[in-house]
Design a protein around this motif. Structure first.
Motif, PDB file in Angstrom:
ATOM      1  N   ARG A  94       0.848  -1.191   0.000  1.00  0.00           N
ATOM      2  CA  ARG A  94       0.000   0.000   0.000  1.00  0.00           C
ATOM      3  C   ARG A  94       0.875   1.228   0.000  1.00  0.00           C
ATOM      4  NH1 ARG A  94      -3.566   1.351   5.347  1.00  0.00           N
ATOM      5  NH2 ARG A  94      -5.095   2.733   4.409  1.00  0.00           N
ATOM      6  N   ASN A  99      -4.914   7.117   2.011  1.00  0.00           N
ATOM      7  CA  ASN A  99      -5.662   5.941   2.398  1.00  0.00           C
ATOM      8  C   ASN A  99      -6.047   5.145   1.173  1.00  0.00           C
ATOM      9  OD1 ASN A  99      -6.154   5.722   5.430  1.00  0.00           O
ATOM     10  ND2 ASN A  99      -6.287   7.891   4.990  1.00  0.00           N
ATOM     11  N   TYR A 102      -5.252  -1.646  -0.489  1.00  0.00           N
ATOM     12  CA  TYR A 102      -4.195  -2.633  -0.578  1.00  0.00           C
ATOM     13  C   TYR A 102      -4.174  -3.215  -1.992  1.00  0.00           C
ATOM     14  CZ  TYR A 102      -3.912  -3.180   4.573  1.00  0.00           C
ATOM     15  OH  TYR A 102      -3.744  -3.006   5.912  1.00  0.00           O
TER      16      TYR A 102
ATOM     17  N   TYR B  33     -12.123   5.529   5.426  1.00  0.00           N
ATOM     18  CA  TYR B  33     -12.261   5.022   4.063  1.00  0.00           C
ATOM     19  C   TYR B  33     -12.810   3.601   4.109  1.00  0.00           C
ATOM     20  CZ  TYR B  33      -9.388   9.007   2.914  1.00  0.00           C
ATOM     21  OH  TYR B  33      -8.921  10.281   2.775  1.00  0.00           O
ATOM     22  N   PHE B  35     -13.867   0.070   1.793  1.00  0.00           N
ATOM     23  CA  PHE B  35     -13.475  -0.667   0.596  1.00  0.00           C
ATOM     24  C   PHE B  35     -14.312  -1.936   0.466  1.00  0.00           C
ATOM     25  CE2 PHE B  35      -9.388   1.455  -0.248  1.00  0.00           C
ATOM     26  CZ  PHE B  35      -9.182   2.102   0.961  1.00  0.00           C
ATOM     27  N   THR B  95     -10.600   1.682   6.971  1.00  0.00           N
ATOM     28  CA  THR B  95      -9.329   2.196   7.460  1.00  0.00           C
ATOM     29  C   THR B  95      -9.456   3.689   7.694  1.00  0.00           C
ATOM     30  OG1 THR B  95      -6.929   2.204   7.099  1.00  0.00           O
ATOM     31  CG2 THR B  95      -8.306   2.758   5.217  1.00  0.00           C
ATOM     32  N   ALA B  96      -8.550   4.208   8.489  1.00  0.00           N
ATOM     33  CA  ALA B  96      -8.438   5.643   8.699  1.00  0.00           C
ATOM     34  C   ALA B  96      -6.970   5.996   8.560  1.00  0.00           C
ATOM     35  CB  ALA B  96      -8.978   6.044  10.061  1.00  0.00           C
ATOM     36  N   TYR B  97      -6.704   7.284   8.522  1.00  0.00           N
ATOM     37  CA  TYR B  97      -5.341   7.701   8.247  1.00  0.00           C
ATOM     38  C   TYR B  97      -4.359   7.092   9.235  1.00  0.00           C
ATOM     39  CZ  TYR B  97      -1.386  10.527   6.923  1.00  0.00           C
ATOM     40  OH  TYR B  97      -0.154  10.920   6.482  1.00  0.00           O
ATOM     41  N   GLY B  98      -3.295   6.492   8.696  1.00  0.00           N
ATOM     42  CA  GLY B  98      -2.252   5.939   9.540  1.00  0.00           C
ATOM     43  C   GLY B  98      -2.591   4.611  10.174  1.00  0.00           C
ATOM     44  N   GLN B  99      -3.726   4.042   9.819  1.00  0.00           N
ATOM     45  CA  GLN B  99      -4.135   2.792  10.436  1.00  0.00           C
ATOM     46  C   GLN B  99      -4.162   1.668   9.418  1.00  0.00           C
ATOM     47  OE1 GLN B  99      -7.634   3.099  12.891  1.00  0.00           O
ATOM     48  NE2 GLN B  99      -7.271   5.262  13.299  1.00  0.00           N
ATOM     49  N   ASN B 100      -3.978   0.470   9.926  1.00  0.00           N
ATOM     50  CA  ASN B 100      -4.115  -0.699   9.076  1.00  0.00           C
ATOM     51  C   ASN B 100      -5.590  -0.950   8.760  1.00  0.00           C
ATOM     52  OD1 ASN B 100      -1.343  -1.133   9.111  1.00  0.00           O
ATOM     53  ND2 ASN B 100      -1.468  -2.507  10.880  1.00  0.00           N
ATOM     54  N   PHE B 101      -5.806  -1.731   7.734  1.00  0.00           N
ATOM     55  CA  PHE B 101      -7.166  -2.115   7.392  1.00  0.00           C
ATOM     56  C   PHE B 101      -7.786  -2.963   8.491  1.00  0.00           C
ATOM     57  CE2 PHE B 101      -8.134  -2.008   2.609  1.00  0.00           C
ATOM     58  CZ  PHE B 101      -7.524  -0.792   2.470  1.00  0.00           C
ATOM     59  N   PHE B 103     -10.741  -5.709   8.234  1.00  0.00           N
ATOM     60  CA  PHE B 103     -11.596  -6.430   7.297  1.00  0.00           C
ATOM     61  C   PHE B 103     -12.788  -7.031   8.015  1.00  0.00           C
ATOM     62  CE2 PHE B 103      -9.420  -6.596   3.262  1.00  0.00           C
ATOM     63  CZ  PHE B 103      -8.096  -6.323   3.585  1.00  0.00           C
TER      64      PHE B 103
END
Lengths: 113, 113
Positions: A94, A99, A102, B33, B35, B95-101, B103
């Protein structure tokens, strides 16, 4: 056309063997991830890296280890494979600074017998 | 903490039926965000759509459409006139800024001929 490559695609290996799953990306992404997934089931984050020489453990405890010596390369190693390691391993990368989604590799389906 | 719920574990429809996959999320971030990814039987995850929290417009892409409603914290995905090739596991992610997804657990869609 995939920009993130995983090898091997399938691997059957005996208990106790040491294995390395390869993951390489050509997009220059700083962030890379390894997920473990039983077929069609939940994705479990096991390792991630935000850049060279940076590695962190994920949410799911794993006996595997990772390294990030080059931006494009994020291999995962199992020192001594066991049947409980049988699973699919998905690598992803990523872009930083936003944002973005992946990009996933095709995965490695590992079977330990 | 962030969380994504996909309450439908499995859905089966007959070809040409419309089907909606539900996704409900939890987050304290004001900017985030969402997905959707598709995982066909071959195993790779394919990116379908990204939506940011400030854009509640629905989106249509061919037979696919997405309905984002902040009031109900939902980001549902509808396939119109489903086809056998739509059979896959679908994952919603946050996700948000600076964070991992984060799921969701995935919804397995089977489209029968």
């Amino acid at each position: 056309e995939a920009d993130i490559y995983q090898t091997p695609r399938y691997l059957v290996i005996g208990t106790g063997k040491k294995i390395t799953l390869e993951c390489s990306q050509t997009m220059g992404h700083d962030k890379m991830y390894w997920y473990q997934q039983d077929p069609g089931m939940e994705l479990h984050l096991i390792h991630y890296s935000y850049g060279v020489n940076s590695t962190e453990k994920g949410d799911l405890s794993s006996e595997s280890t990772v390294s990030r010596i080059r931006t494009e390369h994020f291999p995962l190693t199992l020192e001594s494979a066991r049947p409980s390691h049988t699973s699919q391993y998905l690598c992803a990368s990523r872009e930083s600074g936003g944002n973005y989604g992946y990009t996933f590799g095709s995965g490695t389906r590992l079977t330990v017998v | 903490a962030q969380k994504v719920t996909q309450a439908q574990t499995e859905i089966s429809v007959v070809e040409k039926e419309d089907v909606t996959l539900d996704c409900v999320y939890e987050t304290r971030d004001t900017t985030y965000y969402l997905f959707w990814y598709k995982q066909p039987p071959s195993g790779e995850l394919v990116f379908l759509i990204r939506r940011n929290s400030f854009d509640e417009q629905n989106e249509i892409s061919g037979r696919y459409s997405w309905n984002f409603q902040k009031s109900t914290s939902s980001f549902n995905f509808t396939i119109t006139a489903s086809q056998v090739v739509d059979s896959a596991v679908y994952f919603c992610a946050l996700t948000a800024y600076g964070q991992n997804f984060v799921f969701g657990p995935g919804t397995r869609l089977s489209v029968l001929p």
